[in-house]
Design an enzyme around this catalytic site. Structure first.
Site, PDB file in Angstrom:
ATOM      1  CE1 TYR A 198      58.513  57.593  32.320  1.00 13.50           C
ATOM      2  CE2 TYR A 198      58.231  58.437  30.088  1.00 13.50           C
ATOM      3  CZ  TYR A 198      58.050  57.432  31.024  1.00 13.50           C
ATOM      4  OH  TYR A 198      57.386  56.279  30.690  1.00 13.50           O
ATOM      5  CB  SER A 199      60.560  64.032  37.103  1.00 12.11           C
ATOM      6  OG  SER A 199      59.266  63.804  37.564  1.00 12.11           O
ATOM      7  CB  CYS A 366      58.154  63.502  43.920  1.00  9.70           C
ATOM      8  SG  CYS A 366      57.966  63.198  42.151  1.00  9.70           S
ATOM      9  CD  GLU A 406      55.196  66.563  39.261  1.00  4.59           C
ATOM     10  OE1 GLU A 406      54.791  67.712  39.020  1.00  4.59           O
ATOM     11  OE2 GLU A 406      56.265  66.108  38.827  1.00  4.59           O
ATOM     12  CE1 TYR A 408      56.036  58.170  38.945  1.00  2.00           C
ATOM     13  CE2 TYR A 408      56.039  60.516  39.434  1.00  2.00           C
ATOM     14  CZ  TYR A 408      56.726  59.326  39.264  1.00  2.00           C
ATOM     15  OH  TYR A 408      58.080  59.289  39.424  1.00  2.00           O
TER      16      TYR A 408
HETATM   17  P1  FAD Z   1      51.436  52.049  30.270  1.00  2.00           P
HETATM   18  O1  FAD Z   1      51.593  51.397  28.953  1.00  2.00           O
HETATM   19  O2  FAD Z   1      50.792  53.386  30.318  1.00  2.00           O
HETATM   20  O3  FAD Z   1      50.711  51.027  31.137  1.00  2.00           O
HETATM   21  C1  FAD Z   1      50.185  51.477  32.282  1.00  2.00           C
HETATM   22  C2  FAD Z   1      49.361  50.346  32.726  1.00  2.00           C
HETATM   23  O4  FAD Z   1      50.219  49.614  33.504  1.00  2.00           O
HETATM   24  C3  FAD Z   1      48.233  50.825  33.534  1.00  2.00           C
HETATM   25  O5  FAD Z   1      47.065  50.692  32.831  1.00  2.00           O
HETATM   26  C4  FAD Z   1      48.291  49.941  34.736  1.00  2.00           C
HETATM   27  O6  FAD Z   1      47.309  48.970  34.590  1.00  2.00           O
HETATM   28  C5  FAD Z   1      49.623  49.327  34.660  1.00  2.00           C
HETATM   29  N1  FAD Z   1      50.600  49.839  35.543  1.00  2.00           N
HETATM   30  C6  FAD Z   1      51.260  51.000  35.456  1.00  2.00           C
HETATM   31  N2  FAD Z   1      52.108  51.125  36.457  1.00  2.00           N
HETATM   32  C7  FAD Z   1      51.994  50.004  37.170  1.00  2.00           C
HETATM   33  C8  FAD Z   1      52.611  49.546  38.327  1.00  2.00           C
HETATM   34  N3  FAD Z   1      53.562  50.245  38.924  1.00  2.00           N
HETATM   35  N4  FAD Z   1      52.240  48.353  38.805  1.00  2.00           N
HETATM   36  C9  FAD Z   1      51.294  47.640  38.199  1.00  2.00           C
HETATM   37  N5  FAD Z   1      50.673  48.021  37.114  1.00  2.00           N
HETATM   38  C10 FAD Z   1      51.005  49.185  36.610  1.00  2.00           C
HETATM   39  N6  FAD Z   1      57.780  57.482  35.674  1.00  2.00           N
HETATM   40  C11 FAD Z   1      59.107  57.212  35.805  1.00  2.00           C
HETATM   41  O7  FAD Z   1      59.529  56.056  35.645  1.00  2.00           O
HETATM   42  N7  FAD Z   1      60.001  58.222  36.085  1.00  2.00           N
HETATM   43  C12 FAD Z   1      59.617  59.500  36.257  1.00  2.00           C
HETATM   44  O8  FAD Z   1      60.444  60.386  36.512  1.00  2.00           O
HETATM   45  C13 FAD Z   1      58.229  59.802  36.102  1.00  2.00           C
HETATM   46  N8  FAD Z   1      57.797  61.061  36.254  1.00  2.00           N
HETATM   47  C14 FAD Z   1      56.476  61.336  36.144  1.00  2.00           C
HETATM   48  C15 FAD Z   1      56.043  62.650  36.348  1.00  2.00           C
HETATM   49  C16 FAD Z   1      54.703  62.938  36.268  1.00  2.00           C
HETATM   50  C17 FAD Z   1      54.251  64.364  36.509  1.00  2.00           C
HETATM   51  C18 FAD Z   1      53.769  61.920  35.999  1.00  2.00           C
HETATM   52  C19 FAD Z   1      52.307  62.222  35.943  1.00  2.00           C
HETATM   53  C20 FAD Z   1      54.184  60.630  35.777  1.00  2.00           C
HETATM   54  C21 FAD Z   1      55.540  60.306  35.846  1.00  2.00           C
HETATM   55  N9  FAD Z   1      55.995  59.022  35.632  1.00  2.00           N
HETATM   56  C22 FAD Z   1      57.325  58.748  35.786  1.00  2.00           C
HETATM   57  C23 FAD Z   1      55.086  57.921  35.224  1.00  2.00           C
HETATM   58  C24 FAD Z   1      55.127  57.787  33.693  1.00  2.00           C
HETATM   59  O9  FAD Z   1      54.566  58.941  33.100  1.00  2.00           O
HETATM   60  C25 FAD Z   1      54.328  56.587  33.168  1.00  2.00           C
HETATM   61  O10 FAD Z   1      53.043  56.644  33.688  1.00  2.00           O
HETATM   62  C26 FAD Z   1      54.953  55.255  33.528  1.00  2.00           C
HETATM   63  O11 FAD Z   1      56.252  55.167  32.956  1.00  2.00           O
HETATM   64  C27 FAD Z   1      54.098  54.099  33.005  1.00  2.00           C
HETATM   65  O12 FAD Z   1      53.914  54.283  31.638  1.00  2.00           O
HETATM   66  P2  FAD Z   1      53.984  53.075  30.586  1.00  2.00           P
HETATM   67  O13 FAD Z   1      53.698  53.669  29.267  1.00  2.00           O
HETATM   68  O14 FAD Z   1      55.245  52.304  30.743  1.00  2.00           O
HETATM   69  O15 FAD Z   1      52.828  52.176  31.047  1.00  2.00           O
END
Ligand code: FAD
Ligand code: A2P
Length: 408
Positions: A198-199, A366, A406, A408
């Site tokens: 998370y940023s 971003c 950046e 995602y």
């Molecule tokens: P997970 O349990 O990992 O589930 C993800 C699954 O959900 C995937 O398999 C996909 O099928 C599904 N999925 C994920 N997103 C979606 C979507 N939007 N629509 C439909 N299906 C989806 N996130 C933030 O909220 N704030 C930030 O500041 C932020 N900064 C980041 C910075 C970097 C460098 C990176 C790489 C990622 C960042 N993210 C940020 C994204 C964050 O890391 C997670 O990937 C995000 O919160 C989803 O993780 P989760 O564990 O909730 O979902």
């Protein structure tokens, strides 16, 4: 034994001026003999008070170790032990946990940075970032100081502003860096969950100035799988945190998506949704530090479905135009033409062209991966109409640390 990041002083560069020892608030954490200045691993608490005052940078050295170097060893050195190739007896110092974490973060960031189309440098005037200090084995424990929804109550987009307090644990971050959150529990295969990045949404000196805290902007991810509503593990964990809860934090991560610190720098920020987090940090840093008459400008292109879906919509409105030019655009606002960030960039084409021609311009993208193609196409079109070539310019900007992606 778990691995730690040991603070060391480079005997080849150190001029023995005693500045570090004078600035260290912990009695005996930095000491010296006739040969060397050394750091006592048992006493150093990573407060970083010694880093900035050191005139040579000799103070700023770190090694991941499982068996820390003793004071006697440090006193005997003519040079620091090699970071890349540990000494023959140093297998015990290798750190599988640290390397695994670094690989995990690097792999995630490599994907997030693909849109740069090559390795990018940090801006020349960026501050030195600290990375990978806290690992899975040795996470920092932060306490939730607040958790607030920042999209309107009737919005489908549930985005939260979360403040984490690190108490007396030093957790240095810079605007543009990310932290890792380890959701508790195990995944479907019985393995600990992967960390989520998370940023950081607050400036380096804290969400509240000079407090040891930081903020995040996190969107609750919900998706359908096999006809059932599923919750993203990391984002739901974070969005459901209560005040006082303890969270395991790793990092910080990221050494290139950093802001320039010279006052002449123009910063163009392009984002959707939670991609605004690093830009909130950069804007607030500029707001706190700028002096009257500083020439550098800021411009923000920010896309959301509606005003109610745009995180920080209220506070953003209050930022003065003298600090930042705000170009907010909406794709699903009733009675309004659908507009993406790239459409707005094109509408501002002549101003954007002036920025592109200026060597002091730094561009940051971003948020949604999907916007990269559209934004690139917009830059390309603007370049064509203004005697520039986007491919050539992007390569030059990237090589000078002036084009950062950046997504995602
Ligand atoms: P997970 O349990 O990992 O589930 C993800 C699954 O959900 C995937 O398999 C996909 O099928 C599904 N999925 C994920 N997103 C979606 C979507 N939007 N629509 C439909 N299906 C989806 N996130 C933030 O909220 N704030 C930030 O500041 C932020 N900064 C980041 C910075 C970097 C460098 C990176 C790489 C990622 C960042 N993210 C940020 C994204 C964050 O890391 C997670 O990937 C995000 O919160 C989803 O993780 P989760 O564990 O909730 O979902
Ligand atoms: P839309 O979803 O109406 O097509 P989200 O709310 O999903 O985080 O998205 C933030 C904003 O980004 C929304 O306005 C969304 O529009 C917009 N968006 C979606 N796809 C793209 C794209 N390819 N380029 C730019 N903006 C996009």
């Amino acid at each position: 034994m778990s691995a730690i990041r040991q603070h060391l002083i480079d005997p080849e560069v150190c001029i023995r001026c005693n500045t570090c020892e004078e600035n260290c608030p912990i009695d005996g954490a930095i000491t010296h003999n006739a040969d060397n200045y050394v750091v006592d691993v048992e006493k150093c608490n990573y407060c970083m008070s010694c880093i900035a005052p050191c005139p040579t940078g000799a103070i700023d050295h770190w090694r991941m170790v499982t068996t820390p170097y003793s004071l006697e060893e440090q006193f005997s050195w003519d040079e620091l032990p090699d970071d890349a190739e540990p000494a023959a007896n140093a297998e015990t110092r290798t750190n599988a946990d640290h390397e695994a974490l670094e690989d995990e973060a690097t792999a995630i960031l490599d994907v997030a940075h693909q849109g740069q189309q090559g390795k990018v440098k940090p801006p020349f005037s960026a501050a030195h970032p600290f990375i990978n200090i806290y690992t899975r084995e040795n996470p920092a424990i932060a306490k939730v100081a607040g958790n607030y929804r920042i999209t309107s109550e009737n919005s489908d987009s549930d985005i939260h502003h979360i403040v984490l307090d690190f108490g007396s644990t030093a957790f240095p971050v810079l605007e543009g860096q990310s932290i890792g959150i380890i959701p508790p529990g195990v995944d479907g295969r019985g393995k600990p969950h992967n960390m989520r990045l998370y940023s950081v949404a607050s400036p380096r000196d804290g969400e509240r100035p000079n407090h040891n805290n930081l903020s995040l902007t996190v969107k609750r991810v919900l998706f359908e799988e096999d006809g059932e509503l599923q919750k993203g593990v990391g984002s739901n964990y974070v969005c459901d945190l209560q005040k006082g809860d303890e969270v395991q934090v790793t990092g910080a991560f990221g050494s290139t998506f950093l802001m320039p610190n010279h006052p002449e720098a123009n910063i163009m920020m392009i984002c959707t949704g939670t991609g605004s987090a690093p830009f909130r940090a950069m804007t607030e840093r500029r707001r706190r530090k700028r002096s009257p008459g500083d020439p550098g400008k800021m411009m923000l292109f920010f896309g959301a479905r509606t005003k109610g879906d745009l995180p920080y919509f209220g506070p953003l409105q209050k930022l003065p135009n003298s600090l930042i030019r705000k170009e907010l655009c909406f794709s699903r606002e009733p009675d309004q033409e659908k507009e993406y960030v790239q459409d707005r960039i094109l509408k501002c084409g002549s101003d954007v062209a002036e920025w592109l021609k200026d060597d002091n311009t730094f561009i940051y993208l971003c948020g949604l991966k999907g916007m990269e193609i559209g934004v690139e196409a917009a830059f390309s079109k603007i370049c064509e109409g203004n005697g520039l070539n986007w491919d050539t310019l992007r390569t030059a900007m990237r090589e000078n640390g002036r084009y950062h992606v950046e997504t995602y």
